[in-house]
Enzyme design. Sequence first.
Site: not given
Length: 170
Positions: A122, A138
């Site tokens: 991330d 995401d």
Amino acid sequence: MDRKTKRMFFADLLIALAGILLDQGTKRLAVLFLKDRPPVGLIPGVLELRYLENRGAAFGILQDQKLFFVVITCLILAFCLYALWRMPAGRKYTLLHVLGGILMAGALGNLIDRVRLNYVIDFIYISLIDFPIFNVADMYVTLVCAAGLLLVFFGRYRESDFDFLKLRGR
């Protein structure tokens, strides 16, 4: 299955592939330019790039539950493939085809990380609202969920428009 439906399914797979390449490419850049380095501010006080190895799901829940995530993701992918294979190619279903391809890209993008690395990379952080750090895959899943909700509430689909999902012989 007719030719047009097969072509549409192939287009769905191309959408998924393009999405996976974008997701994995941005994660590779995050590793190269953000790992073990301070965050990079894009919009001061609003948006920054910050490397994180996430072993859980959204908001850090279910840490170290790799098997669970792999199984759930495989089930989601199987349903997507089934639905897209059976979905008509008519204009009415074009948006659903695109959303299915995007959903597969998001699911596969994070699945690749989980299987290969045991965590998901991330790197996008909205500091203005202290939102959990996320990635491109995401964003795909969030986009599909939001669009799906809009279609449920404001779309012009009837229940019978989804008869193609019924198992054969029933």
